[in-house]
Scaffold this motif. Structure first.
Motif, PDB file in Angstrom:
ATOM      1  N   UNK A 186      18.858  10.767  37.515  1.00  0.00           N
ATOM      2  CA  UNK A 186      18.783   9.555  38.076  1.00  0.00           C
ATOM      3  C   UNK A 186      18.866   8.451  36.524  1.00  0.00           C
ATOM      4  N   UNK A 187      18.989   8.853  35.444  1.00  0.00           N
ATOM      5  CA  UNK A 187      19.252   8.126  34.261  1.00  0.00           C
ATOM      6  C   UNK A 187      20.486   7.595  34.343  1.00  0.00           C
ATOM      7  N   UNK A 188      21.575   8.855  35.204  1.00  0.00           N
ATOM      8  CA  UNK A 188      23.230   8.561  34.887  1.00  0.00           C
ATOM      9  C   UNK A 188      23.474   8.171  35.943  1.00  0.00           C
ATOM     10  N   UNK A 229      30.527   9.457  30.178  1.00  0.00           N
ATOM     11  CA  UNK A 229      31.222   9.507  31.232  1.00  0.00           C
ATOM     12  C   UNK A 229      30.942  10.038  32.784  1.00  0.00           C
ATOM     13  N   UNK A 230      29.986  10.973  32.587  1.00  0.00           N
ATOM     14  CA  UNK A 230      29.832  11.556  34.130  1.00  0.00           C
ATOM     15  C   UNK A 230      27.947  10.480  34.639  1.00  0.00           C
ATOM     16  N   UNK A 252      37.783  12.804  36.535  1.00  0.00           N
ATOM     17  CA  UNK A 252      38.723  13.192  35.412  1.00  0.00           C
ATOM     18  C   UNK A 252      38.206  13.783  33.964  1.00  0.00           C
ATOM     19  N   UNK A 253      37.684  11.953  33.309  1.00  0.00           N
ATOM     20  CA  UNK A 253      37.130  12.781  31.727  1.00  0.00           C
ATOM     21  C   UNK A 253      36.200  13.902  32.331  1.00  0.00           C
ATOM     22  N   UNK A 254      35.425  14.143  32.944  1.00  0.00           N
ATOM     23  CA  UNK A 254      34.200  15.133  33.133  1.00  0.00           C
ATOM     24  C   UNK A 254      35.343  16.517  33.260  1.00  0.00           C
TER      25      UNK A 254
END
Lengths: 477, 192
Positions: free
Chosen positions: A86-88, A265-266, A309-311
């Motif tokens: 949720x924070x993400x 990033x995620x 893609x970064x993830x």
């Protein structure tokens, strides 16, 4: 008037040749109409979920944390997974409203209000999990440095978990202030249009008596700019600190310096996916396709493919570092993660987060509503699995093989999670009915330079010779 | 509380608004204020307003937050209740950075928003006179104070010459008061 010249190559941000009056009328319409049956249906379903969630939480508080599936080896299960998830999600709103404001990305005006609302509701949901994970929730206030009769004994300010308390509460407060300061002028618009006494009174209260003098607007812009400047490092700091919960420990699989950028990033990845999910619905239900255009959805899909893609690179880097470090514990942790009993969660994460966003390299798919909607949900499923992988599948095999264990949630954990969905959608439905889902004043502000009309005018300008162009530009004012 | 007489002129675009503001400033009439539905860039300069110092308030609140966090944590760690965490120094600055940063942002944001509300005189329950219901929709409203020395007919002629879509004269409270927006008619009756 407007010195800003926008190339005709850029898509208009507002379709349909709108005037200022049209903008007000279109955005205020859902507020001034009776809600649809679909809205009531959604609200009832959300409240049922919320009720079930409240009961699950009551059950956990009454009987104690033992009703959850967590055990001695796996102390963090669905609760912390859901908290981080949720924070993400809550990161996209402030990113859109703050970082894109500093970068002068005008497309943010169409989506920032709803995205910020989503942020606030997501952070509200996130906050529930660590609080109820404490078990003795009535002692929750001692995470704050409150005076007490034991000394006073203060919390440990060296702990990443306490940093989290400060980070999340600051993030929530600042997001709320940022959001509400932008809402004040729009509430004034609704108030001045209001036909009924009750609406006039309530929106009069909510608008704080705003009238929109030149000086008010000057301060408004100064405030937005400084709040954006403050929120930009803040939004990066919050998930960095969440990642410190893991990275400052000495657990193989968590003790990694890549965690802060990888988490941020995620977070942006899942947040933009959730914004897409919600806005595709909102634009359809409230007929706001001319304000939340295909261009907006495409822009968010581009962010999704970049951050996805970064993830993906972060996942591969973790595997590489485990091999390169030559630390056997690290190598074992990742071997179990990829091939162990929880292999399915790792591969679900890989498929949803790394493979699926790659479809957005194709313009056709980026601009396909149905595909964008499905993919936005797939991404959030993947991001949930990412947190589950990081938490449960790192803890379940620790240093002592006799401790090795397996974890499945019980119904109160599941109910708690569903309950936060209820809370989130109840809040969002109420927001979409009673609040302007698009920032009215901000749309009007960009209308003259990026609307359909401006693009036609600019197209005509492009046809002119250089001398004529200079002449028009000089006499524009 | 001061009830005054005002003349208003409404424009439906920025171009005539800027022309009108320019003319009003040169004419010597007392420009009370300009109400717009969204921030119009350059209007503050055209009206001769100073740049706001709101960001200075933000900075002061910010450093207050920084020093509060650093001071409080240093006092606890070194003098109030020093605890030995694995032999690390009592005063461990790097570990204080996250909370110091968060508190800086928190103080700056909260303080600035409160200052903003104070300066703009906005608060739940505050009532101000709305010169035109469309001033928050699609009209730009220039308000001129009709003082004792103002020739009202001349002023209206002047305003009508600036291409407005609407002009009128109103008696209104210039400041704010505790009130309700749904009681507008009663306030108007009181003034009349």
């Amino acid at each position: 008037m407007h010195l800003k010249y926008e190339s005709f190559i850029r898509e208009p941000l507002v379709d349909g040749n709108k005037t200022y009056k049209d903008v007000t009328a279109d955005i205020c319409r859902p507020i001034e109409q009776k809600p649809s049956k679909l809205w009531y249906f959604g609200l009832v379903v959300s409240l049922l979920f919320l009720g079930f969630g409240a009961f699950s939480v009551f059950w956990e508080v009454y009987w104690g944390i033992g009703v959850w599936g967590i055990n001695h080896t796996i102390g963090w299960g669905w609760d912390i997974t859901n908290f981080v998830w949720w924070v993400g999600i809550g990161h996209a709103g402030t990113l859109i409203s703050a970082i894109l404001l500093l970068f002068r990305q005008h497309w943010r005006t169409g989506v920032n209000r709803a995205a910020e609302a989503m942020t606030i509701f997501a952070v509200m949901c996130a906050g529930q999990f660590p609080i109820f994970h404490m078990g003795r929730v009535w002692d929750a206030m001692y995470v704050l440095p409150l005076p007490n009769t034991r000394g006073p004994l203060w919390p440990n300010f060296n702990s990443a978990l306490l940093w989290d308390v400060f980070a999340i509460s600051t993030y929530f407060t600042v997001s709320l202030l940022f959001w509400y300061s932008g809402l004040i002028p729009d509430f004034a618009t609704i108030r001045d249009r209001a036909k009924t006494k009750l609406r006039k009174r309530l929106y009069g209260l909510a608008s704080f008596g705003w009238t929109g003098t030149a000086k008010n607007w000057q301060r408004f812009e100064a405030l937005s700019l400084v709040l954006a400047g403050l929120s930009t490092p803040l939004v990066l700091s919050v998930h960095t600190i969440v990642s410190f919960d893991f990275a400052t420990s000495v657990i193989p699989g968590w003790h990694a310096t890549i965690f802060p950028p990888y988490f941020v990033a995620g977070a942006i990845f899942s947040g933009f996916a959730m914004v897409n999910t919600l806005l595709i619905l909102v634009r359809k239900i409230y007929h706001l396709e001319e304000y939340i255009t295909m261009g907006h959805i495409e822009a968010m899909n581009k962010v999704i493919v970049l951050t996805g893609s970064i993830v993906g690179i972060a996942y591969l880097t973790e595997l590489f570092m485990a091999w390169y470090s030559q630390v056997v514990y690290e190598q074992e942790a990742f071997k179990w993660r990829v091939l162990g009993p929880y292999w399915w969660s790792y591969w679900a994460m890989m498929t949803c987060n790394v493979v699926s966003p790659q479809f957005f390299w194709f313009k056709k798919l980026r601009r396909n509503i149905v595909f964008s909607f499905i993919l936005s949900i797939v991404v959030n499923i993947g991001m949930w699995f990412e947190r589950f992988v990081i938490i449960a599948t790192t803890l379940y095999r620790d240093y002592i093989p006799s401790n090795w264990s397996y974890y499945s949630p019980t119904w109160p954990e599941l109910g708690f999670y569903l309950g936060t969905f209820g809370l989130f959608f109840t809040c969002f439905l109420l927001f979409s009915k009673y609040f302007p889902v698009i920032a009215i004043a901000e749309i009007k502000f960009v209308l003259k330079t990026t609307g359909d009309k401006a693009h036609e005018d600019n197209l005509a300008l492009e046809e002119k010779s250089l001398e004529e162009f200079i002449h028009i530009a000089e006499h524009a004012h | 509380m001061a009830v005054k007489k005002f003349a208003i002129a409404c424009y439906d675009d920025e171009a005539p608004l800027f022309d009108a503001v320019h003319k009003v400033r040169h004419s010597g009439y007392k420009l009370h204020d300009v109400y717009t539905p969204f921030p119009v860039h350059g209007l503050d300069q055209a009206m001769g307003l100073k740049e706001t110092d709101l960001h200075v308030a933000g900075f002061i609140f910010g450093i207050t937050g920084t020093s509060t966090a650093l001071g409080f944590m240093s006092w606890i760690f070194t003098s109030d209740w020093p605890i030995n965490y694995g032999g690390k120094p009592f005063f461990s600055l790097p570990a204080m950075i996250p909370i110091t940063f968060e508190l800086t942002v928190m103080f700056a944001a909260v303080g600035m928003v409160l200052t903003y509300c104070y300066l703009n005189q906005i608060m739940p329950g505050v009532k101000k006179h709305v010169f035109h219901p469309r001033q928050s929709d699609d009209l730009f409203v220039v308000v001129i104070e009709v003082t004792e020395g103002t020739d009202e007919a001349e002023l209206m002629n002047f305003l009508n010459s600036t291409n407005p879509v609407e002009t009128n004269v109103q008696i209104a409270e210039e400041g704010w008061w505790y009130g309700r927006f749904d009681k507008e008619e009663e306030y108007q009756k009181q003034l009349a």
